[in-house]
Design a protein around this motif. Structure first.
Motif, PDB file in Angstrom:
ATOM      1  N   HIS A  52       0.844  -1.196   0.000  1.00  0.00           N
ATOM      2  CA  HIS A  52       0.000   0.000   0.000  1.00  0.00           C
ATOM      3  C   HIS A  52       0.881   1.248   0.000  1.00  0.00           C
ATOM      4  O   HIS A  52       1.819   1.335   0.795  1.00  0.00           O
ATOM      5  CB  HIS A  52      -0.877   0.039   1.261  1.00  0.00           C
ATOM      6  CG  HIS A  52      -1.882  -1.056   1.329  1.00  0.00           C
ATOM      7  ND1 HIS A  52      -3.225  -0.819   1.362  1.00  0.00           N
ATOM      8  CD2 HIS A  52      -1.739  -2.403   1.357  1.00  0.00           C
ATOM      9  CE1 HIS A  52      -3.877  -1.962   1.430  1.00  0.00           C
ATOM     10  NE2 HIS A  52      -2.990  -2.945   1.421  1.00  0.00           N
ATOM     11  N   PHE A  53       0.550   2.195  -0.870  1.00  0.00           N
ATOM     12  CA  PHE A  53       1.286   3.453  -0.959  1.00  0.00           C
ATOM     13  C   PHE A  53       0.359   4.625  -0.666  1.00  0.00           C
ATOM     14  O   PHE A  53      -0.817   4.612  -1.072  1.00  0.00           O
ATOM     15  CB  PHE A  53       1.840   3.687  -2.376  1.00  0.00           C
ATOM     16  CG  PHE A  53       2.915   2.740  -2.814  1.00  0.00           C
ATOM     17  CD1 PHE A  53       3.819   2.194  -1.932  1.00  0.00           C
ATOM     18  CD2 PHE A  53       3.033   2.407  -4.156  1.00  0.00           C
ATOM     19  CE1 PHE A  53       4.824   1.337  -2.368  1.00  0.00           C
ATOM     20  CE2 PHE A  53       4.028   1.558  -4.606  1.00  0.00           C
ATOM     21  CZ  PHE A  53       4.928   1.018  -3.710  1.00  0.00           C
ATOM     22  N   ASP A  54       0.909   5.633  -0.046  1.00  0.00           N
ATOM     23  CA  ASP A  54       0.244   6.929   0.030  1.00  0.00           C
ATOM     24  C   ASP A  54       0.358   7.516  -1.377  1.00  0.00           C
ATOM     25  O   ASP A  54       1.421   7.475  -1.984  1.00  0.00           O
ATOM     26  CB  ASP A  54       0.971   7.805   1.054  1.00  0.00           C
ATOM     27  CG  ASP A  54       0.401   9.203   1.168  1.00  0.00           C
ATOM     28  OD1 ASP A  54      -0.480   9.569   0.360  1.00  0.00           O
ATOM     29  OD2 ASP A  54       0.849   9.936   2.051  1.00  0.00           O
ATOM     30  N   ASP A  55      -0.723   8.062  -1.903  1.00  0.00           N
ATOM     31  CA  ASP A  55      -0.702   8.535  -3.292  1.00  0.00           C
ATOM     32  C   ASP A  55      -0.149   9.949  -3.477  1.00  0.00           C
ATOM     33  O   ASP A  55      -0.091  10.451  -4.590  1.00  0.00           O
ATOM     34  CB  ASP A  55      -2.096   8.428  -3.910  1.00  0.00           C
ATOM     35  CG  ASP A  55      -3.122   9.301  -3.208  1.00  0.00           C
ATOM     36  OD1 ASP A  55      -2.767  10.041  -2.271  1.00  0.00           O
ATOM     37  OD2 ASP A  55      -4.296   9.222  -3.603  1.00  0.00           O
ATOM     38  N   THR A  56       0.316  10.561  -2.413  1.00  0.00           N
ATOM     39  CA  THR A  56       0.760  11.961  -2.454  1.00  0.00           C
ATOM     40  C   THR A  56       1.807  12.240  -3.527  1.00  0.00           C
ATOM     41  O   THR A  56       1.704  13.230  -4.242  1.00  0.00           O
ATOM     42  CB  THR A  56       1.321  12.383  -1.076  1.00  0.00           C
ATOM     43  OG1 THR A  56       0.332  12.119  -0.093  1.00  0.00           O
ATOM     44  CG2 THR A  56       1.695  13.850  -1.068  1.00  0.00           C
TER      45      THR A  56
END
Length: 170
Positions: A94-98
């Motif tokens: 899971h990645f932060d989409d920032t």
């Protein structure tokens, strides 16, 4: 939320890399959105063709590619991959989409030019069941070449061809 799928369970950081088949493209970290994640419920090197039925599909292409199916998405793989798909464990990072930007809206691909740390990791088994729960039809065929040729010689636009270099040669 954006994801990266891997057969490797313990990646601590993702460092931007060049794609082997796109030497002219800058080094990036690749991610996929939730809507399209199903396209990575397969072993990394598994050749597969994904066809999507959209509102704009022609009657001819609906007949050619979706005859006898109520599914809006059909994934076709070669029969020889069945045992690996059945036994495959994937890890969804899971990645932060920032720090990501949309690269391809049709495929749901995002890219980042920065080193990325995953927020957490899911261990994913029963990959075919996951496809079925999403209403995706999974088809097996001895060889993907006839389907690929039918798609490429049509005006059908909503498809993806993944890892075709691993398909059984005709």
């Amino acid at each position: 939320m954006l994801y990266h799928f891997s057969e490797v369970s313990d990646i601590q950081i993702f460092i931007p890399r060049e794609k082997q088949n796109r030497a002219e493209f800058p080094a990036v970290v690749w991610a996929i959105d939730e809507e399209h994640e199903y396209s990575y419920y397969f072993p990394r090197d598994c050749p597969r063709i994904i066809c999507k039925k959209t509102d704009s599909i022609s009657d001819e292409n609906k007949e050619k590619f979706f005859k006898h199916s109520n599914a809006d998405i059909i994934v076709t793989v070669e029969s020889s991959w069945y045992p690996r798909i059945m036994n495959q464990i994937m890890y969804r990072y899971h990645f932060d989409d920032t720090n990501f930007e949309l690269f391809d809206p049709t495929a749901g691909y995002y890219i980042s030019y920065q080193v990325t740390k995953p927020l957490h990791i899911d261990r994913m088994g029963c990959l075919m069941e996951r496809l079925f729960k999403k209403g995706i039809e999974l088809r097996f065929t001895p060889n993907l070449y006839p389907l690929r040729e039918a798609i490429l010689t049509s005006d059908f636009k909503e498809f993806g061809i993944h890892r075709f270099n691993n398909a059984t040669k005709v």
